[in-house]
Every structure is written in C-alpha cells, then in structure tokens.
Design a protein around this motif. Structure first.
Motif, PDB file in Angstrom:
ATOM      1  N   GLY A   1       0.857  -1.183   0.000  1.00  0.00           N
ATOM      2  CA  GLY A   1       0.000   0.000   0.000  1.00  0.00           C
ATOM      3  C   GLY A   1       0.885   1.222   0.000  1.00  0.00           C
ATOM      4  O   GLY A   1       1.866   1.270  -0.721  1.00  0.00           O
ATOM      5  N   TRP A   2       0.613   2.187   0.835  1.00  0.00           N
ATOM      6  CA  TRP A   2       1.411   3.407   0.791  1.00  0.00           C
ATOM      7  C   TRP A   2       1.486   4.033   2.168  1.00  0.00           C
ATOM      8  O   TRP A   2       0.736   3.697   3.069  1.00  0.00           O
ATOM      9  N   SER A   3       2.399   4.942   2.327  1.00  0.00           N
ATOM     10  CA  SER A   3       2.639   5.550   3.629  1.00  0.00           C
ATOM     11  C   SER A   3       1.904   6.875   3.750  1.00  0.00           C
ATOM     12  O   SER A   3       1.401   7.422   2.786  1.00  0.00           O
ATOM     13  N   ASP A   4       1.849   7.364   4.969  1.00  0.00           N
ATOM     14  CA  ASP A   4       1.238   8.653   5.248  1.00  0.00           C
ATOM     15  C   ASP A   4       1.866   9.741   4.380  1.00  0.00           C
ATOM     16  O   ASP A   4       3.080   9.878   4.316  1.00  0.00           O
ATOM     17  N   GLY A   5       1.019  10.521   3.666  1.00  0.00           N
ATOM     18  CA  GLY A   5       1.530  11.515   2.740  1.00  0.00           C
ATOM     19  C   GLY A   5       2.180  12.718   3.394  1.00  0.00           C
ATOM     20  O   GLY A   5       2.817  13.510   2.726  1.00  0.00           O
ATOM     21  N   VAL A   6       2.026  12.889   4.716  1.00  0.00           N
ATOM     22  CA  VAL A   6       2.581  14.067   5.365  1.00  0.00           C
ATOM     23  C   VAL A   6       3.950  13.792   5.970  1.00  0.00           C
ATOM     24  O   VAL A   6       4.933  14.444   5.653  1.00  0.00           O
ATOM     25  N   THR A   7       4.042  12.806   6.838  1.00  0.00           N
ATOM     26  CA  THR A   7       5.282  12.604   7.574  1.00  0.00           C
ATOM     27  C   THR A   7       5.949  11.269   7.304  1.00  0.00           C
ATOM     28  O   THR A   7       7.089  11.055   7.692  1.00  0.00           O
ATOM     29  N   GLY A   8       5.254  10.333   6.682  1.00  0.00           N
ATOM     30  CA  GLY A   8       5.788   8.992   6.538  1.00  0.00           C
ATOM     31  C   GLY A   8       5.773   8.242   7.851  1.00  0.00           C
ATOM     32  O   GLY A   8       6.559   7.319   8.065  1.00  0.00           O
ATOM     33  N   ASP A   9       4.866   8.601   8.755  1.00  0.00           N
ATOM     34  CA  ASP A   9       4.802   7.982  10.073  1.00  0.00           C
ATOM     35  C   ASP A   9       3.873   6.782  10.135  1.00  0.00           C
ATOM     36  O   ASP A   9       3.673   6.206  11.193  1.00  0.00           O
ATOM     37  N   VAL A  10       3.262   6.417   9.000  1.00  0.00           N
ATOM     38  CA  VAL A  10       2.384   5.255   8.944  1.00  0.00           C
ATOM     39  C   VAL A  10       2.700   4.469   7.678  1.00  0.00           C
ATOM     40  O   VAL A  10       2.704   5.028   6.589  1.00  0.00           O
ATOM     41  N   PHE A  11       2.976   3.174   7.840  1.00  0.00           N
ATOM     42  CA  PHE A  11       3.154   2.283   6.695  1.00  0.00           C
ATOM     43  C   PHE A  11       2.158   1.139   6.833  1.00  0.00           C
ATOM     44  O   PHE A  11       2.123   0.470   7.867  1.00  0.00           O
ATOM     45  N   THR A  12       1.365   0.912   5.817  1.00  0.00           N
ATOM     46  CA  THR A  12       0.343  -0.124   5.894  1.00  0.00           C
ATOM     47  C   THR A  12       0.817  -1.419   5.251  1.00  0.00           C
ATOM     48  O   THR A  12       1.654  -1.419   4.350  1.00  0.00           O
ATOM     49  N   THR A  13       0.257  -2.530   5.732  1.00  0.00           N
ATOM     50  CA  THR A  13       0.431  -3.842   5.131  1.00  0.00           C
ATOM     51  C   THR A  13      -0.970  -4.375   4.838  1.00  0.00           C
ATOM     52  O   THR A  13      -1.966  -3.757   5.251  1.00  0.00           O
ATOM     53  N   PRO A  14      -1.108  -5.502   4.160  1.00  0.00           N
ATOM     54  CA  PRO A  14      -2.463  -6.024   3.898  1.00  0.00           C
ATOM     55  C   PRO A  14      -3.248  -6.347   5.167  1.00  0.00           C
ATOM     56  O   PRO A  14      -4.475  -6.341   5.145  1.00  0.00           O
ATOM     57  N   ASP A  15      -2.554  -6.633   6.289  1.00  0.00           N
ATOM     58  CA  ASP A  15      -3.246  -7.064   7.504  1.00  0.00           C
ATOM     59  C   ASP A  15      -3.102  -6.115   8.684  1.00  0.00           C
ATOM     60  O   ASP A  15      -3.633  -6.369   9.759  1.00  0.00           O
ATOM     61  N   GLY A  16      -2.350  -5.016   8.513  1.00  0.00           N
ATOM     62  CA  GLY A  16      -2.136  -4.106   9.622  1.00  0.00           C
ATOM     63  C   GLY A  16      -1.280  -2.936   9.205  1.00  0.00           C
ATOM     64  O   GLY A  16      -1.228  -2.576   8.032  1.00  0.00           O
ATOM     65  N   PHE A  17      -0.575  -2.342  10.176  1.00  0.00           N
ATOM     66  CA  PHE A  17       0.219  -1.155   9.850  1.00  0.00           C
ATOM     67  C   PHE A  17       1.320  -0.964  10.879  1.00  0.00           C
ATOM     68  O   PHE A  17       1.234  -1.433  12.026  1.00  0.00           O
ATOM     69  N   PHE A  18       2.374  -0.274  10.447  1.00  0.00           N
ATOM     70  CA  PHE A  18       3.445   0.151  11.345  1.00  0.00           C
ATOM     71  C   PHE A  18       3.193   1.592  11.761  1.00  0.00           C
ATOM     72  O   PHE A  18       3.009   2.467  10.909  1.00  0.00           O
ATOM     73  N   ASP A  19       3.189   1.833  13.059  1.00  0.00           N
ATOM     74  CA  ASP A  19       3.160   3.185  13.607  1.00  0.00           C
ATOM     75  C   ASP A  19       4.611   3.564  13.870  1.00  0.00           C
ATOM     76  O   ASP A  19       5.230   3.094  14.824  1.00  0.00           O
TER      77      ASP A  19
END
Length: 428
Positions: free
Chosen positions: A263-281
C-alpha cells in the motif's frame, strides 16, 4: 459493485489540474503573487509584501482518476512530478520536473544536470530526499563514458544533489557502475537505488554507499521503509527499517507469505506504513494488526489520512493509528444493502455514491454521528500534504466524482492552504 480506491503511489501514494508555464531554467513559474509598488511623497519607491497564495491550481500532467497516479508523487507532504516512469527519459524535457514549495505556494522548475562532453545520457530519474520542510532534489543519471586511449567504453551511475529552489547542484558523485534499475527513492538521510535484486543505500550527505537492504521493499518515506524479510524458508514477515537501514519492528510470523503490495505511507510525515493485515506506527515503533473480521470481510487499505487509515472494498472501515481501534465500520452486507458503489474518506467525512437502478445518489456523511450533511458535492478534499490539502474540484456545475481527474468527469485538482493545521473547507 465497484469501490474506488484512493492510493497515491509512493510511492503513493500523491493529482492534477490548472495551468502554468516554465522554461526549465531553474526559475519558479506558476503561480506567482503580484507585487505592488507604492510611491511616497519623497519619490522613494517601496515594494509591498507579495500577497499570500492560499489556493493553487495543480498542473495537469497526465490525468487519471486517482491522485499520485497521474504523474504526481509526494515526499513528506511535498507534491512533485516528472521524476520517473514514462516522464523520465533522457530525451524528455527537464521542464517536466515540478516541485511544489509549500511556504510560497509556487511550483519550482529545476534544470537537469548536464553530462560531460562526449558522454551519452542513457536515462535520468530523480526523487526528493532529506527533510521535507527543506528538501533536496536528487538526480540519478546513467551515463555512457566513451572509450579513450586504452580505456574501453563504460557505463556509470552519477548522483547529483540540488537544494530545492536553487539553480545549482551542490554535490555530485559516481556511486556505482552498470546495473542500476528502476526509479530511485529516498528517506531523510539515504538515497535508495535498486541494483538487480539489491537495494543499495547511498548517504545523502556524503554520497557514499552506506548499506545494502532487502530487495522486496514495498513502501519508502522520509522516516523509513517497509520490506519483506525472510526469517526462514517458510516464514516471511513485514519489517520496518529506519531511514539508515536499522530494523525497528516486524509483523507476526508468516504475515508476509504470499501477500501483495503493502500500500502506501502517510503523505505528510511517513509515520504510517500499511500492510495487507495491519500497519506500522513509526512514531511508536510498533506494528498493529487490523481487526481480522474487517480483513476477512474484504476490507483493504485505501488511504492514510493524518492519523487515520481508511479501508474499503466489500467492507468499509476507519481505523485510528494511535490506538489501533476501528472507529467506524460497515460490513460487506451493510455496504451491499446500502448499494454503495463508490466511497472515499477524508478527516471525518465519507463521500458516497449509491447506485440505484442505473442512477446515482450522492451523499456526504460524518462518521462521528453517521449523519448525512449533503446530497451532492462540487469539491472533495482528497489528500493531506505539508500545510496544504489536495482537493478534487468540479470545473463546472456537474458532480465531481473522481479524486483528481481533469479528463472525462470534469474534475480538476487544487491545493488549499490549511488553517491551524487542518483543511478549512468548504467540504462539498
């Protein structure tokens, strides 16, 4: 049933509309604020402060119905275009590269670095890098150096760094020989180049090779990257790396086996990366899974809006990043019963199209109280940027259905300056 997906490519992903002129000479072009000159009684001229630009049309470079998939990308909330894919050939004009400057509301048109006499430029790509509020533009050029004396012809890769808004290259270096493939990407401190199956990190400050990372990376942003990592022959996990290549956190065992793009990361800071089943904070340095019932019901990541994640598909949901909680959801059965044909989300607002026997019913609904506040819209905020919001806006009186297209459905894209950190409206 068709559910529209809001995905800027990171990679990304992420846009269109407006007009502008450029000469490729490194000067800023569209839009420009007017300055006025006042004459005092002493005949001395005083130049007034340029008016602040709060609304900027986005140049239309390659229309499509989703932002960041029409030639535009976003680095840390800074929109830019002309750096890769079909746009990034050696013969393509350097005027294709445009970088939005959030502080002034202007687009900057850089000049591509020249090769040495006798050299042949094979391909040129670019990417933004460094601190998003004061970014660098990184040029990556593959060059053929002609044979000379006893030295054979050879190919080399040259990296040049230019501060956004300036006319000159600050530093340049040859970083590797033949083998570079794909488009470059970057974090705050590292330029990332793909060499076959390797991801090579080049230090932004020194232009020296720093580390070799995993090849199956999926999302890259200023604050890190996410990639598949083999823990064993039968166990693959998603792993978050820091901007300089250190492992920070991983998803559960076997979570990446057979899975598609992240998927893609937060467009502002890059502080969120998504996966098909969850996300990295990234701020917390942890991985949070989505509610398994959402995933089994067909919900997939569509957009990261601030500290919220929008999932749609057969099911619809909004997930809070800080808590990992689902703050709004509709099951696939509920979506089908409501005959929801398309859906988008931005900052507490759902934009819905219901399909009723060939006709469309439009609505804007707030998720806090599930209250319908409008039955049409001529504009719709689509993506948060650095101090601005990317808005899809109708060119006339017809409904603006798509996210950012100027072709087919009468939409254009504009950037609207935020007020107190948020989109000021109007919302529809």
């Amino acid at each position: 049933m068709r559910i529209s997906v809001l995905v800027p490519a990171l990679v990304a992903s992420i846009l269109v509309a407006g007009c502008g002129t450029s000469s490729g000479d490194g000067a800023t072009r569209t839009p420009t604020a007017q300055t006025t000159t006042a004459s005092a009684s002493s005949s001395a001229s005083v130049t007034a402060t340029p008016a602040r630009v709060d609304r900027v049309p986005v140049p239309d470079v390659n229309p499509s119905d989703t932002p960041f998939k029409d030639g535009w990308s976003s680095y840390g909330g800074v929109p830019y275009t002309g750096c890769g894919g079909a746009y990034y050939s050696a013969v393509h004009s350097a005027e294709a590269v445009q970088v939005f400057r959030p502080e002034s509301g202007e687009f900057w048109h850089p000049t591509k670095p020249s090769v040495q006499p006798g050299e042949v430029e094979n391909k040129t790509h670019c990417t933004l890098a460094g601190v998003p509020t004061d970014p660098d533009l990184v040029w990556v050029q593959q060059v053929t150096v002609p044979a000379q004396g006893l030295s054979p012809e050879r190919k080399t890769v040259r990296v040049s760094v230019q501060k956004v808004g300036t006319d000159t290259v600050a530093r340049t270096a040859t970083v590797a020989v033949d083998g570079w493939t794909g488009s470059p990407a970057a974090t705050r401190s590292t330029i990332l180049l793909t060499y076959g199956s390797k991801l090579v990190g080049v230090d932004l400050a020194t232009l020296k090779q720093g580390w070799t990372g995993p090849s199956e990376y999926r999302s890259i942003g200023p604050n890190g990257l996410v990639a598949k990592v083999d823990k064993s022959n039968t166990n693959r996990v998603w792993t978050l790396f820091s901007p300089t290549g250190q492992q920070v956190a991983s998803s559960p065992d076997q979570s990446a086996d057979g899975k598609g793009p992240v998927g893609w990361s937060d467009g502002v800071t890059g502080d969120v990366f998504t996966t098909p089943d969850g996300f990295f904070d990234v701020k917390a340095g942890v991985y949070r899974p989505f509610d398994k019932r959402l995933i089994s019901d067909g919900a997939t990541v569509s957009a990261v809006v601030g500290r919220q994640i929008f999932l749609n598909g057969p099911a619809i949901a909004v997930v809070d990043v800080d808590s990992g909680r689902t703050v709004f959801s509709m099951t696939a059965a509920e979506v089908s019963a409501a005959r929801i044909y398309e859906s988008w989300y931005f900052d507490g607002h759902l934009y819905l199209i219901n399909r009723n026997d060939g006709s469309g019913a439009y609505s804007v609904t707030t998720i806090a109280d599930r209250k319908e506040i409008a039955t049409s819209w001529l504009r719709r905020p689509a993506a948060t940027q650095l101090g601005w919001t990317w808005v899809s806006e109708s060119k006339g009186t017809s409904m603006c259905e798509t996210v950012g297209s100027t072709s087919g459905k009468g939409c254009a894209a504009v950037l609207v300056r935020n007020v107190d950190g948020r989109y000021p409206g109007p919302w529809y």
